[in-house]
Design an enzyme around this catalytic site. Structure first.
Site, PDB file in Angstrom:
ATOM      1  N   LYS A 282       0.824  -1.194   0.000  1.00 21.58           N
ATOM      2  CA  LYS A 282       0.000   0.000   0.000  1.00 21.58           C
ATOM      3  C   LYS A 282       0.870   1.261   0.000  1.00 21.58           C
ATOM      4  O   LYS A 282       2.029   1.216   0.423  1.00 21.58           O
ATOM      5  CB  LYS A 282      -0.889   0.022   1.253  1.00 21.58           C
ATOM      6  CG  LYS A 282      -1.955  -1.049   1.288  1.00 21.58           C
ATOM      7  CD  LYS A 282      -2.752  -0.966   2.581  1.00 21.58           C
ATOM      8  CE  LYS A 282      -3.839  -2.021   2.619  1.00 21.58           C
ATOM      9  NZ  LYS A 282      -4.916  -1.771   1.653  1.00 21.58           N
ATOM     10  N   ARG A 356     -10.593 -11.191   1.092  1.00 22.45           N
ATOM     11  CA  ARG A 356     -11.415 -12.239   0.491  1.00 22.45           C
ATOM     12  C   ARG A 356     -10.719 -13.600   0.560  1.00 22.45           C
ATOM     13  O   ARG A 356     -11.383 -14.638   0.573  1.00 22.45           O
ATOM     14  CB  ARG A 356     -11.768 -11.850  -0.940  1.00 22.45           C
ATOM     15  CG  ARG A 356     -10.598 -11.707  -1.888  1.00 22.45           C
ATOM     16  CD  ARG A 356     -10.911 -10.848  -3.103  1.00 22.45           C
ATOM     17  NE  ARG A 356     -11.046  -9.433  -2.749  1.00 22.45           N
ATOM     18  CZ  ARG A 356     -11.318  -8.464  -3.604  1.00 22.45           C
ATOM     19  NH1 ARG A 356     -11.468  -8.739  -4.888  1.00 22.45           N
ATOM     20  NH2 ARG A 356     -11.432  -7.223  -3.206  1.00 22.45           N
TER      21      ARG A 356
END
Length: 502
Positions: A282, A356
């Site tokens: 990130k 996920r």
């Protein structure tokens, strides 16, 4: 602080502070008018001088009004009477709480719970007032030094009473208060876990916190460690943890107070205690906020705290997949292929789409172990939901219309709202992989619909269940503070589910 519900006249309250409302354009609420009448127009005189005009959230404390027994009368601005709604009600109670903290009041009685709201009763008024005030009084100081803690401002308030107009309103108000305090305690658990930094709130810390709550409040907790996860075939979940020295944990909570053999409601939470993105790292700016990536898991734990407090006669299981997503030589690489517990192979094209990857195995575990009546997962899954919906509602995806309606109704009821998003089969085409069963991000269709793609991925592992996914990336924290959402939504849903069984 202790809370009570009573019914009495405002001018006869022998307390440190009585709280009443004033509408915009200097219109008194009924309780304020009563005090004005016994005090020879003292409130009207203050308003004529311009010290209080009823603007929303304004407050003014008056001392030793004639004809009253209270040391103080607090006037709180309600805004325009014709536009006074649920949101304004919460704002005025928050304003009253903030103003109370600035006084030396030991006890107080609030008549804001008398205020009429379309479609609401005194159960709702008391419940919302209590939750709002508890939120206003919450503070996170766990990480401050002892000297700094000593210098923190303190308040003297020990007792707060919510008044209702008639004795016949007391049962509804008292029930609302009990529910509100349970919800508020659950929110506080979720907030504190969310606010703790990643070096303290690790997967192990999260697991220990759940075990301690279970021991204290009477629900069962078991922790599945890495060898057990490997034996179960949770290759997707385990792949996310490979880049961290912190071992992953699958936290399993069981609250089985309903009829024996009745299928449980399942709550599943993403517990990424820190998410650096892995190899797909990130940006550095605001990466500190990735300590909040476990807020889905924190909400499940907080909901169980509330559930146990309320002793609801239902069966509920909670599963939190806890891990870190960091990067080292063992971490997932873009292009890696892993095998999930369901046997579905996944091409990892972006290691930052890791939520996920851990949730899919948690969903399979819940399905195979508990065969739940419904399954609700929650996760700070995508920044795309923030773009789609902004800061206020949680994104809701579901394969069952009835579950969508129930969650939407619960959110409107408690003020923790959701907004339904599409979950159409067309989106499945975008998850096709060249070398595996599915990819973990869209491989076609451009960059749009990221939140839908994330939900579509999870749905691959939940098609045999009545299932809903809550994307809480926009609502789990604001600024640098955890909100405790969606604990209110979950608990209200469970309250409603229990009420349907009676």
């Amino acid at each position: 602080m202790e809370y009570f519900v009573k019914s009495g006249n405002p001018e006869k309250q022998r307390v440190s502070c009585v709280i009443v409302g004033i509408y915009d354009r200097r219109t008194m609420s009924e309780s304020a008018a009563v005090i004005d009448g016994v005090s020879d127009g003292a409130i009207a005189a203050v308003m004529r001088r311009g010290d209080m005009d009823g603007k929303l959230g304004q407050s003014l404390v008056l001392h030793n009004l004639p004809g009253t027994f209270a040391d103080r009368v607090m006037l709180v601005g309600l805004g325009r009477e014709r536009s006074f709604d649920d949101n304004a009600f919460r704002k005025v109670n928050a304003a009253a709480a903030r103003a109370l903290r600035q006084t030396g009041s030991i006890d107080a009685v609030s008549y804001l719970t008398h205020l009429p709201l379309k479609g609401r009763d005194f159960h709702w008024n008391v419940s919302q007032a209590a939750i709002t005030i508890e939120e206003a009084f919450y503070s996170f100081d766990d990480c401050r030094g002892e000297k700094a803690k000593e210098e923190l401002p303190s308040y003297k308030l020990e007792r707060l009473t919510f008044d209702v107009p008639r004795r016949s309103d007391l049962p509804a108000g008292e029930r609302g208060l009990v529910e509100a305090l349970a919800i508020a305690k659950g929110m506080n658990v979720a907030k504190t876990l969310g606010n703790l930094p990643g070096n303290i709130c690790t997967p192990t810390y999260l697991a220990t916190s759940a075990e301690q709550l279970g021991a204290a409040h009477g629900f069962k907790v078991k922790i599945l460690e890495e060898p057990e996860l490997r034996k179960l075939g949770m290759g997707s979940f385990l792949s996310v943890a490979r880049g961290s020295v912190q071992p992953p944990k699958l936290i399993v909570m069981e609250y089985l107070k309903g009829p024996k053999g009745e299928k449980p409601i399942a709550l599943v939470g993403k517990g990424l205690t820190f998410d650096a993105g892995g190899i797909s790292i990130k940006p550095a700016a605001n990466m500190d906020e990735m300590k909040f990536d476990m807020c889905g898991g924190a909400a499940v734990i907080g909901a169980f705290r509330a559930l146990a407090e309320l002793a609801l006669p239902i069966n509920v299981v909670g599963v939190v997949a806890a891990s870190e997503n960091l990067l080292d030589g063992a971490a997932n690489k873009p292009g890696d292929v892993v095998t999930s517990m369901a046997g579905i192979t996944i091409e990892i094209l972006n290691t930052d789409a890791e939520g996920r990857l851990i949730l899919c195995d948690a969903l399979t575990y819940v399905e195979q172990t508990y065969d739940p009546s419904v399954c609700i997962d929650m996760a700070t899954l995508t920044g795309a939901i923030v773009v789609a919906l902004g800061a206020y509602p949680t994104g809701l995806f579901s394969n069952t219309a009835g579950l969508t309606r129930s969650l939407t109704a619960a959110g409107e009821q408690i003020g923790d709202r959701v907004w339904e998003m599409p979950l159409w089969p067309e989106y499945e085409e975008h998850l096709k992989s060249e070398c595996a069963d599915i990819a973990n991000i869209a491989t076609s269709g451009g960059n749009g619909g990221g939140a839908i793609i994330g939900a579509t991925f999870l749905h691959k592992f939940a098609k045999k269940m009545k299932w809903a996914h809550l994307d809480i990336a926009a609502t789990a924290w604001k600024g640098k503070r955890s909100t405790g959402r969606p604990v209110p939504l979950l608990v209200q849903y469970l309250l409603n589910a229990a009420a349907k069984r009676d």
